[in-house]
Design a protein around this motif. Structure first.
Motif, mmCIF file in Angstrom:
data_model
loop_
_atom_site.group_PDB
_atom_site.id
_atom_site.type_symbol
_atom_site.label_atom_id
_atom_site.label_comp_id
_atom_site.label_asym_id
_atom_site.label_seq_id
_atom_site.Cartn_x
_atom_site.Cartn_y
_atom_site.Cartn_z
ATOM 1 N N VAL A 49 0.866 -1.175 0.000
ATOM 2 C CA VAL A 49 0.000 0.000 0.000
ATOM 3 C C VAL A 49 0.902 1.225 0.000
ATOM 4 N N ASN A 55 -2.661 10.034 -4.856
ATOM 5 C CA ASN A 55 -3.847 9.294 -4.431
ATOM 6 C C ASN A 55 -4.498 9.907 -3.186
ATOM 7 N N LYS A 58 -4.576 7.973 0.248
ATOM 8 C CA LYS A 58 -5.586 6.933 0.459
ATOM 9 C C LYS A 58 -5.200 5.702 -0.344
ATOM 10 N N SER A 59 -5.517 4.544 0.203
ATOM 11 C CA SER A 59 -5.232 3.292 -0.505
ATOM 12 C C SER A 59 -6.315 3.033 -1.535
ATOM 13 N N ASP A 60 -6.081 1.995 -2.312
ATOM 14 C CA ASP A 60 -7.141 1.497 -3.180
ATOM 15 C C ASP A 60 -8.266 0.961 -2.305
ATOM 16 N N ASP A 114 -16.718 -3.137 1.528
ATOM 17 C CA ASP A 114 -15.322 -2.838 1.218
ATOM 18 C C ASP A 114 -14.649 -2.075 2.349
ATOM 19 N N THR A 116 -10.900 0.635 3.099
ATOM 20 C CA THR A 116 -9.767 1.385 2.561
ATOM 21 C C THR A 116 -8.940 1.936 3.729
ATOM 22 N N GLN A 177 -6.314 -8.349 -3.201
ATOM 23 C CA GLN A 177 -5.901 -7.392 -4.231
ATOM 24 C C GLN A 177 -6.941 -6.282 -4.287
ATOM 25 N N PRO A 178 -6.551 -5.084 -4.724
ATOM 26 C CA PRO A 178 -7.509 -3.992 -4.782
ATOM 27 C C PRO A 178 -8.644 -4.281 -5.774
ATOM 28 N N LYS A 179 -9.769 -3.619 -5.530
ATOM 29 C CA LYS A 179 -10.922 -3.705 -6.428
ATOM 30 C C LYS A 179 -10.546 -3.061 -7.744
ATOM 31 N N ASN A 180 -10.934 -3.676 -8.838
ATOM 32 C CA ASN A 180 -10.630 -3.116 -10.164
ATOM 33 C C ASN A 180 -11.540 -1.966 -10.509
#
Length: 180
Positions: A49, A55, A58-60, A114, A116, A177-180
């Motif tokens: 991360v 960004n 902020k993370s994905d 979700d 973050t 893994q992050p959301k696409n």
């Protein structure tokens, strides 16, 4: 005479306890009980991360699939250090007071669907050394609400205590893994 009274009493008591009446009516059949539910907590790990001004620090977004229950609780931890080949995890929010130019913190938010991670500070976070902003590792622990209330004496800030409570080991951690 005393012995005769004793014998009569013993015979009378024996006769009283030996009596048996007709059987009572049969009881009602009980309803079948519901099958028990399995309460499982889950542990997820998110690696690499990176926080930066692009960004917004902020993370994905990372998704739960399937979504967690509305009553479930979520705990997040950051890998803070490694001492003698042992990971040191700190509960979020984690505030850092090390810098003379201000204070910053790692934090998280989540919904049923979700979660973050993000950083906040009272100074320009771009001035932080990269060790605080790049390749951060987080773990998220989902705790079913019923399980959490039954184990309310556990220190939920202590990653190892939470893992012990859930009966989980590092082998149970799911990498996300992050959301696409």
């Amino acid at each position: 005479m005393k012995n005769l009274i004793k014998v009569i009493m013993v015979l009378g008591l024996s006769a009283f306890f030996a009596c048996e009446g007709p059987p009572g009516p049969p009881g009602f059949d009980g309803r079948d009980g519901l099958d028990g539910i399995t309460i499982l907590g889950e542990v997820f790990e998110v690696e690499n991360v990176n926080f930066n001004s692009v960004n917004g620090f902020k993370s994905d977004i990372f998704e739960f699939n399937p979504p967690i229950e509305p009553s479930d609780k979520l705990l997040a931890f950051i890998l803070w250090d490694v001492e003698n080949n042992t990971d040191v995890w700190r509960a979020l929010p984690q505030v850092n007071f090390e810098f003379s130019n201000g204070v910053f913190s790692y934090n998280y938010d989540f919904t049923r669907f979700d979660f973050t991670f993000f950083m906040e500070g009272n100074f320009n976070l771009s001035t932080l050394p990269s060790e605080f902003t790049t390749n951060q590792v987080f773990r998220v622990v989902i705790i079913p609400a019923d399980f959490a209330s039954a184990n309310s004496r556990v220190n939920f800030d202590d990653y190892d205590a939470v893992m012990d409570m859930l009966g989980k080991t590092d082998a149970d951690v799911i990498k996300l893994q992050p959301k696409n």
